[in-house]
Scaffold this active site. Structure first.
Site, PDB file in Angstrom:
ATOM      1  N   CYS A  28       0.670  -1.214  -0.180  1.00 51.56           N
ATOM      2  CA  CYS A  28      -0.054  -0.120  -0.119  1.00 51.56           C
ATOM      3  C   CYS A  28       0.881   1.200   0.000  1.00 51.56           C
ATOM      4  O   CYS A  28       1.847   1.351   0.913  1.00 51.56           O
ATOM      5  CB  CYS A  28      -0.768   0.025   1.358  1.00 51.56           C
ATOM      6  SG  CYS A  28      -1.399   1.459   1.866  1.00 51.56           S
ATOM      7  N   CYS A  59       0.366   3.416   3.115  1.00 51.30           N
ATOM      8  CA  CYS A  59       0.991   2.662   4.246  1.00 51.30           C
ATOM      9  C   CYS A  59       2.505   3.111   4.328  1.00 51.30           C
ATOM     10  O   CYS A  59       3.357   3.289   5.238  1.00 51.30           O
ATOM     11  CB  CYS A  59       0.778   1.323   4.366  1.00 51.30           C
ATOM     12  SG  CYS A  59      -0.893   0.815   4.292  1.00 51.30           S
TER      13      CYS A  59
END
Length: 429
Positions: A57, A60
């Site tokens: 991600c 992230c």
């Protein structure tokens, strides 16, 4: 006897030292949690901030170094906050148990009870934001400098309530009830300069401050809890609210109707002048929320209320549903004497001289859900397409089991994230 006593003291000292050494204040790095240690960690510490992430991600990856910076700072607080992370892509059962619907999902566990976090993600701002959860319910301020420092330290993400000449017991119950939404304090000693600064001329009084909007309002009572609570609830937002994803999330819990003004551009001088007039109207009509949105700032939302079809600025009344009210005879606001036009609009609304219209977009709740749901829609569409394709292929040849190309997934996901503007609360599904 002396030796035994000395030995006991030594043993007690060792126990105390060992307890302190293993305390939360010594954990100054980001903990890695999984099924084996998640529950025990949440039980062991009063405050745990958890990042449910996926290695592929993009959001992230941006967040990870910020958490590394914030962890040692939060560990040094008087009431430490532990930062932890869970690879939710790997530990799917744990992620499902904690209702993770996208990445990153951020939650703060206070005495084991989770609250979803939608605040800033840069280390400095994240630290300021999280400090709110471990601060005293009511801070007592005993000088001008203490008031100034309190306001500065509070930052800009929460409204600030200061009771001047009010005993802390008067607001303690409400401060506990609304701790997640605002800072609360009482000033026991202050000068006339502070009264001038915050524009009040008698005590007791309550002042609400919105630092990010350079906005404040005054409440002179009555200070019974019922009336004080109503004032606090009405002042979680400034007098005139800029409509965006963040303020919509707050407005969903507000039961008042929204008087929405649609502008061409919020930043124009003539718009700022109108917003100032809206604040005066809001101050005199506290049973309504006054909001504004610029087409330039959020065209999709503004056009939901027919911004393309009518002359701007335009005022409507909305309750967050799929319909809104326009006031007959007040279709738009001219530049001259705007105060009188706003008064006329409000009088027409209260007298029921309105027309009901359907919005062309989602309801308030729909807009909030779209903050995290757009990517989910894309994924659902993609999965349906893949299922159709698999069914088609399976008719021609047997289906074989292979390995998923993680690099391909990462490439596809990051390109989507980088092409869209980041907002606090965004999740990368």
């Amino acid at each position: 006897m002396k030796t035994t006593r000395s030995s006991l003291i030594l043993i007690l000292s060792i126990i105390i030292w060992a307890t302190e050494s293993t305390g939360a204040d010594k954990i100054n790095t980001v903990l890695e949690l999984d099924e084996s240690n998640f529950d025990s960690t949440i039980a062991a510490y009063d405050y745990v901030f958890v990042d449910f992430y996926a290695p592929w991600c993009t959001h992230c990856k941006r967040l990870a170094p910020e958490l590394d910076v914030a962890a040692p700072i939060l560990a040094e607080l008087k009431k430490p906050i532990i930062i932890a992370k869970v690879n939710a892509d790997k530990h799917t059962r744990l992620a499902r148990k904690h209702e993770v619907d996208g990445y990153p999902t951020l939650k703060i566990y206070m005495h084991g009870v989770p609250t979803e976090y939608y605040g800033p993600r840069k280390a400095e701002l994240l630290v300021r934001f999280l400090r709110k959860f471990v601060a005293p319910d009511v801070t007592v301020l005993n000088s001008d400098s203490a008031i100034r420092e309190f306001v500065e330290e509070a930052g800009t993400h929460f409204p600030i309530f200061i009771g001047f000449g009010i005993n802390e017991t008067v607001i303690s119950n409400l401060a506990i009830k609304y701790k997640k939404k605002a800072w609360f304090s009482v000033a026991s000693d202050f000068s006339d300069d502070v009264m001038v600064q915050y524009d009040f001329d008698k005590i007791p009084t309550m002042v609400s401050i919105h630092p990010s909007y350079n906005d404040h309002s005054i409440f002179y009572g009555p200070f019974e809890e019922e009336f004080l609570e109503e004032y606090i609830k009405q002042n979680f937002l400034p007098l005139a609210v800029p409509i965006n994803y963040e303020t919509l999330k707050i407005l969903k819990d507000d039961q008042r109707k929204i008087v929405l003004t649609i502008l061409e551009d919020e930043s124009e001088e003539k718009s700022r002048k109108l917003i100032k007039t809206l604040k005066a109207a809001a101050s005199a009509n506290r049973d309504l929320v006054f909001g504004y949105v610029g087409v330039k700032q959020w065209a999709e939302f503004a056009e939901t209320f027919g911004a393309k079809e009518t002359k701007l600025p335009r005022m409507i009344v909305w309750d967050g549903s799929e319909e809104y009210l326009s006031v007959i005879g007040s279709e738009s606001i001219e530049e001259e004497d705007q105060g009188s036009q706003i008064s006329q609009f409000l009088a027409g609304f209260r007298e029921g001289k309105t027309e009901r219209n359907s919005i062309s977009g989602p309801s308030l709740l729909g807009y909030i859900k779209s903050l995290i749901g757009v990517r989910s829609v894309y994924i659902i569409v993609f999965l349906v397409a893949m299922l159709i394709l698999i069914r088609h292929i399976s008719k021609e040849e047997p289906l074989t089991v292979g390995t998923r190309d993680r690099d391909q997934v990462e490439h596809g996901t990051s390109s989507e994230a980088e092409s869209s503007d980041y907002r606090p609360g965004d999740k990368q599904d």
